[in-house]
Design a protein around this motif. Sequence first.
Motif, short mmCIF file in Angstrom:
data_model
loop_
_atom_site.label_atom_id
_atom_site.label_comp_id
_atom_site.label_asym_id
_atom_site.label_seq_id
_atom_site.Cartn_x
_atom_site.Cartn_y
_atom_site.Cartn_z
N ILE A 61 0.85 -1.19 0.00
CA ILE A 61 0.00 0.00 0.00
C ILE A 61 0.89 1.24 0.00
O ILE A 61 1.65 1.47 0.93
CB ILE A 61 -0.94 0.00 1.23
CG1 ILE A 61 -1.80 -1.26 1.24
CG2 ILE A 61 -1.81 1.25 1.23
CD1 ILE A 61 -2.51 -1.50 2.56
N THR A 62 0.78 2.04 -1.06
CA THR A 62 1.66 3.20 -1.21
C THR A 62 1.02 4.49 -0.72
O THR A 62 1.72 5.44 -0.36
CB THR A 62 2.07 3.37 -2.67
OG1 THR A 62 0.88 3.48 -3.49
CG2 THR A 62 2.89 2.17 -3.15
N GLU A 63 -0.33 4.55 -0.73
CA GLU A 63 -1.02 5.77 -0.31
C GLU A 63 -2.41 5.42 0.18
O GLU A 63 -3.12 4.63 -0.46
CB GLU A 63 -1.11 6.78 -1.46
CG GLU A 63 -1.73 8.11 -1.07
CD GLU A 63 -1.76 9.11 -2.21
OE1 GLU A 63 -2.00 10.31 -1.94
OE2 GLU A 63 -1.54 8.71 -3.37
N VAL A 64 -2.80 6.02 1.29
CA VAL A 64 -4.16 5.87 1.82
C VAL A 64 -4.84 7.22 1.76
O VAL A 64 -4.55 8.12 2.57
CB VAL A 64 -4.16 5.33 3.27
CG1 VAL A 64 -5.60 5.16 3.76
CG2 VAL A 64 -3.41 3.99 3.35
N LEU A 65 -5.73 7.40 0.80
CA LEU A 65 -6.50 8.63 0.69
C LEU A 65 -7.58 8.64 1.77
O LEU A 65 -8.23 7.61 2.00
CB LEU A 65 -7.15 8.74 -0.68
CG LEU A 65 -6.21 8.71 -1.90
CD1 LEU A 65 -7.03 8.68 -3.18
CD2 LEU A 65 -5.26 9.88 -1.88
N PRO A 66 -7.80 9.77 2.43
CA PRO A 66 -8.84 9.79 3.46
C PRO A 66 -10.23 9.48 2.91
O PRO A 66 -11.00 8.77 3.54
CB PRO A 66 -8.77 11.23 3.99
CG PRO A 66 -7.43 11.72 3.61
CD PRO A 66 -7.09 11.04 2.32
N GLU A 67 -10.54 10.02 1.71
CA GLU A 67 -11.85 9.80 1.11
C GLU A 67 -11.75 9.99 -0.39
O GLU A 67 -10.79 10.57 -0.90
CB GLU A 67 -12.89 10.77 1.68
CG GLU A 67 -12.59 12.22 1.33
CD GLU A 67 -13.60 13.19 1.91
OE1 GLU A 67 -13.98 13.01 3.07
OE2 GLU A 67 -14.00 14.12 1.18
#
Length: 432
Positions: A360-366
């Motif tokens: 997982i390279t990026e977790v967008l909030p929404e």
Amino acid sequence: MSSNFVKELAPQLVEWRRTLHKLPELGFLEYITTYRLGKELISMGFTLHVGKDALDSDARMGLPATEDINAHEEKAAKWGVDAEWLEKMRGGNTGLVAIWDTGKQGDHVGFRFDIDALPINESTDESHLPTKNNFISDEKNVMHACGHDGHATIGLGVAKFISENTDSLKGRFTLLFQPAEEGGRGARAMTAKGWLDDAHRFYSGHIGVKSMPVGTIAATTKGFLASTKFNISFKGVSSHAGMHPELGKNALLAATTAANNLYGIPRHNDGVTRVNVGKLTAGSGRNIIPEDSYMEIEVRGETQEVADYMAEKATRIIRAAADMHDVECIIDPVGITEVVVCDETLIPQIQEWCKNSELITEVLPEIQVSGSEDASFMINKVQEHGGKATYMLFGTKLDYPHHHPQFDYEEDVLGVAVDTFVSILRGGSSDV
């Protein structure tokens, strides 16, 4: 640690996905799919509830025609589905629930994975990955054109992690392999069975929807619309179009009048609206006034109130079109979804739990979407009693949109999604 598990599982994920893709089944006809998934889950040690034990039969909507159900049951029996399993699913009661209880006090966590396909004829273009790699659908006009083969595969990957790591986990896990997501028909029936009545947390999600790099995920979604689906039948009177046109009552004209005017429903000040006439059939010959016509439509709204407004306006237009052409009409609601509001308090938790993932390279909030999702029933049920719930997206490049004959996704997204759920399991349910 979880990423290593997923990397080792990656070839199995691809194999599961391609096997499911090759034999897709429409909603409430997923007999072979349910059986395949169930056999894998039994081998992992899960307690299963299949078919009539997994859902409330009376809460289903938009069932296939009896002849289609009977034909698919015969096909499933010939394919090799055990008679005991087939009996539990008889009458279009497909899908299953898999339970794992660690025996240690902790949260009850629910996961939803949809398993149905769409009535689309898959492309045979050589640039299409399933064609190129020989796992194209074997079923005419049935295709996994929305990624549910991947969702079911992700569910198996999550189940395998739970079964192999139960010593380091606590609490209880409910995995819902849901039939008939397309058209908003299956989640309500599973929810009504009570599986999530005491769930502390609930997670579901979707491959794609928005084109994003593999490795990017969204912790929550905004914008899912409440929706109602209708099947409409018009009944008129047939007559000779040349000799006695005055004796006929044209059901085709009633349907086309309704279709044209449905698109004239005024937009609403309080939110986004949608309407679509997706199917219209009528007539038998150029000199015969059509006696029957049939339509499939849907309306959507940003809030439940706006969705109700659209449904009321649509119903009024359809009845007025029938009156205008002096024909009868039957309006049958066959699917429904609710508004989704994800719990924002889960965002920092998901970001924290996923930060050490190698996949997982990026977790967008929404992320903003505009479709509809019947997991809304499950999300809203959990939230009703104080639990937390969210619907996530798992990034992949999309060369073609969902519900397209050449829809496909990058298979690396399967591992990313499994690693997301595994990270949630370890972070929120672990003893270590």
